[in-house]
Scaffold this active site. Structure first.
Site, PDB file in Angstrom:
ATOM      1  N   GLU B  46     -11.961  31.309  33.193  1.00  0.00           N
ATOM      2  CA  GLU B  46     -12.819  32.457  32.913  1.00  0.00           C
ATOM      3  C   GLU B  46     -12.070  33.514  32.104  1.00  0.00           C
ATOM      4  OE1 GLU B  46     -12.249  31.008  35.809  1.00  0.00           O
ATOM      5  OE2 GLU B  46     -13.965  31.055  37.175  1.00  0.00           O
ATOM      6  N   CYS B  69     -13.094  32.337  41.488  1.00  0.00           N
ATOM      7  CA  CYS B  69     -12.327  32.720  42.670  1.00  0.00           C
ATOM      8  C   CYS B  69     -12.574  34.173  43.018  1.00  0.00           C
ATOM      9  CB  CYS B  69     -10.835  32.438  42.471  1.00  0.00           C
ATOM     10  SG  CYS B  69     -10.091  33.428  41.173  1.00  0.00           S
ATOM     11  N   SER B 162       6.399 -11.384  37.787  1.00  0.00           N
ATOM     12  CA  SER B 162       5.069 -10.821  37.533  1.00  0.00           C
ATOM     13  C   SER B 162       4.925 -10.189  36.157  1.00  0.00           C
ATOM     14  CB  SER B 162       4.734  -9.761  38.589  1.00  0.00           C
ATOM     15  OG  SER B 162       5.558  -8.622  38.402  1.00  0.00           O
TER      16      SER B 162
END
Lengths: 366, 366
Positions: B46, B69, B162
């Site tokens: 804001e 807030c 892997s």
């Protein structure tokens, strides 16, 4: 041609052992005739389309999704029909690998002074007849392995409990897979554990009446150790059964109720001890005219097809669930290092109800 | 509001422990100010938007993706800022569950005579801050389990080999998952076997410069049996490390080179013998301000999070390959019957390079 391919697809569940073929005849920018092959022994797509077009076929363009046949089979050659009808031009999607045709169809047309344009939307035309194409070129049907699995690649609990991993839409989709298949292969294990019928239940397929299958696929049961008695549910359902056994045929206690039971004795596979020779079985099925076969079995048999390099397509229905690491594996497949991994390529991924359907085909990449 | 959500998303990699927030100020159908919260301690969305709007904020409408807030934190309350700027109307996407706000922001605006419209695109606004929302409401961070698997649900060969199951695009996507996470949890097993760094490598993320992370996520290593020496690669990479141990702290031979090493001693989990209490660990991480944590571990630890019901989201990268039934399972999870299965719901399925990315969240359905 796109319309002709739509028409060809109407034969998805009924043309085998013949290919699915569609034909559209266009004159002056207008469709004057269309047709599709419905069933072996009945007229080919071109015949339907020419009948509908009548005199308007003269000087028209015919779009066919497969090379017109050049031989006298159960019906006269379609190339001859197109010539006699006086079409000026034939647009063919792809060639027919059938050794009885294989270019002769297009040549017959060209020799008659007809302009031939080919290929056209070839990939799509081949896709719809992949099984037929493969049988003609390699003597083996297209083998599709269907499995229902969890996110962690499991098909059942250790106890064998598995109903139901996937939802009703996925199971209806499996009915359509069965319906398009010439044969469904399963193993004695699955028959003994799940006691399935392995038939197509037309009402569950969601297939429109127009396309409703004329036949039940051949059910092939692999029973190398002759464990089946003939009293299992599968033997009391409509449709033919082929029992694949090792060594001497052993007569079953009872025959199939609505259909016929044939027995096929496998040569012993060279490298795998007392097992059915899967390649020989597939060759036998191809000789019976099977273009597409569906393997619906447990991990052992499905794994054997994959390990032998005989699986052309995987169709995996993945449910959004975890069954845990004690549950049964997707495939029994003993690989030890990454360079033995078996790679596939994605064909299709889509939601079917609340399950994810993944279709993959074999890749030459290693 | 859609624009405000786009702006909020620019803070994906940087606002934590604060939420991602965007703000757009509109007067006479024209955007006169916009802003997003970039980093804790710096101005809120804001403030940026009001600065840009200047006098034009008077009588304007402010769209904010989260309730402004109402408390003095490191910055003054945004509700006060909006009132002082003279905006006529505030459209708020959702409420802030932070007990310091929780409706007080909207009330402060209403008390000042400002029209408040809320909610608006609430689901999207909550989605982008799911971790923050969960931490505020339950005191636990959002736990995301990331795994790379084969079609048959395997993560590695039996030997542990892997690299690489998935392709480079999937691995870059994992970098972005790491970058948005406040913490990455791994186990001593993975550290010993794979010797990973577990850091974000900004160049590999493909994240635009504008959004480039200001911080490395906290790396959390679970070492219940105190098997790590401190000489592993992970300790020599930039960034903070939290070592979670059982019982008394044992000093490591060497500290982290670029960052700090803290040690956390777990209470012993009640039901699992000598294991770290994962709930207590997550509560500790929430207290440290962690909104989203990523678990990158082997089957044991990942399975433990799932079994404990602490996994909120699964992110599975599925490669088109089969690793076979001897390979390692996706998760170590001992379930015996279908009614113990753990069901999820699909959030997203998409291709990432040649791999399929599946995102699922926990479902209350059983």
């Amino acid at each position: 041609m796109a319309r002709a391919l739509q028409l060809a697809a109407l034969g998805l569940y009924s043309t085998s052992p013949n290919p699915r073929v569609g034909c559209v005849i266009v004159r002056d920018g207008e469709i004057v005739g269309e047709g599709w092959h419905q069933k072996a022994g009945e007229p080919h797509a071109e015949v339907h389309a020419l009948r509908m077009a009548g005199d308007k076929a003269r000087s028209a363009t015919a779009y066919v999704t497969l090379e017109p046949c050049s031989h006298h089979g159960r019906t006269p050659p379609c190339a001859e029909g197109l010539i006699n009808a006086g079409v000026a031009r034939v647009v063919g999607a792809c060639s027919d690998p059938n050794p009885l045709v294989a270019g002769r169809g297009y040549n017959m047309l060209r020799d008659a002074g007809i302009e031939v344009i080919t290929p056209c939307l070839e990939a799509q035309a081949i896709e719809i007849n992949r099984g037929f194409m493969q049988r003609m070129s390699s003597g083996l049907p297209l083998v599709r392995i269907k499995l229902a699995q969890s996110l962690d690649g499991r098909t059942a609990m250790a106890s064998g409990e598995s109903q139901w991993i996937t939802g009703p839409q996925a199971r209806a989709d499996v009915q359509r897979l069965r319906a398009r298949s010439c044969a469904i292969i399963t193993g004695a294990d699955s028959v003994l554990i799940d006691n399935p019928s392995m038939t197509v239940r037309p009402a569950e397929t969601g297939i429109e009446q127009e396309q409703r299958l004329w036949r039940q696929p051949l059910r092939v049961i692999i029973d190398g150790q002759q464990r089946l008695s003939g009293n299992e549910a599968i033997f009391s359902q409509a449709g033919d059964i082929l029992l694949a056994q090792l060594g001497d045929e052993r007569p079953l206690q009872r025959a199939v109720e609505l259909g016929s039971l044939s027995q096929w004795s496998s040569p012993q596979a060279e490298d795998t001890g007392r097992h059915i020779d899967l390649t020989a079985l597939l060759q036998h099925l191809a000789q019976l005219g099977c273009n597409e076969v569906l393997v619906e079995s447990g991990a052992q048999l499905a794994g054997a097809f994959v390990a032998a390099g005989l699986a052309d397509e995987l169709v995996l229905y993945c449910a959004p669930t975890l069954l845990g690491s004690n549950a049964r594996p997707l495939l029994s497949l003993g690989l030890d290092s990454m360079n033995e991994q078996i790679r596939w390529q994605w064909n299709d991924v889509r939601m079917v109800g609340n399950d994810l359907k993944m279709v993959l085909s074999r890749t030459s990449e290693t």
